[in-house]
Design a protein around this motif. Structure first.
Motif, short mmCIF file in Angstrom:
data_model
loop_
_atom_site.label_atom_id
_atom_site.label_comp_id
_atom_site.label_asym_id
_atom_site.label_seq_id
_atom_site.Cartn_x
_atom_site.Cartn_y
_atom_site.Cartn_z
N SER A 52 0.81 -1.28 -0.35
CA SER A 52 0.40 0.00 -0.03
C SER A 52 1.17 1.27 -0.07
O SER A 52 1.83 0.99 0.70
CB SER A 52 -1.29 0.40 1.71
N ALA A 56 3.02 1.82 -3.88
CA ALA A 56 2.17 0.81 -4.75
C ALA A 56 1.51 1.39 -5.73
O ALA A 56 1.03 0.93 -6.89
CB ALA A 56 1.07 -0.09 -3.60
N ALA A 86 -6.15 7.26 -5.66
CA ALA A 86 -5.24 7.10 -5.08
C ALA A 86 -4.29 7.92 -5.14
O ALA A 86 -3.18 8.20 -3.97
CB ALA A 86 -3.80 5.63 -5.07
#
Length: 128
Positions: A52, A56, A86
């Motif tokens: 994460s 990532a 994200a």
């Protein structure tokens, strides 16, 4: 060959890989340089599932770019959408620009327009 064995070892080791996440990134770049784009995608897709955060995002962005360059637009779209959701930095800006392009190619005008507007609102986006 030996490279396939090494790649498989890295893929199956996940978080316990002695290379670590940054090593997987470097190995993916090496695979790309020697023309093993399938290995790059496998490495980045597998590693991005285990991680994460910024690394990532970077792995997913690299995988998306590889799929895009090979004309596998649906797979690229999925990954660019994940990056855009994200990240609002350079990877997110680039992902949104690619989404505009891909959505227009697939006549998804509403999503293309939404992503174009979002790019204009992000800090660091080139508005020229």
């Amino acid at each position: 060959g030996e490279y396939d064995d090494l790649t498989q070892a890295v893929l199956t080791m996940g978080d316990s890989s002695p290379l670590g996440p940054s090593g997987v990134l470097l190995m993916g770049y090496a695979a790309k340089e020697i023309g093993l784009s399938i290995k790059l995608r496998q490495l980045f897709d597998s590693a991005s599932q285990e991680l994460s955060g910024p690394l990532a995002v970077r792995l997913t962005a690299e995988s998306a770019e590889q799929y895009y360059s090979e004309g596998e637009w649906e797979k690229a779209l999925t990954r660019y959408r994940a990056v855009a959701a994200a990240n609002q930095g350079k990877h997110g800006i680039h992902a949104r620009l690619r989404l505009v392009d891909l959505c227009l190619k697939q006549s998804q005008k509403d999503e293309a327009l939404r992503n174009a507007r979002e790019v204009l609102l992000l800090p660091g986006a080139d508005r020229t």
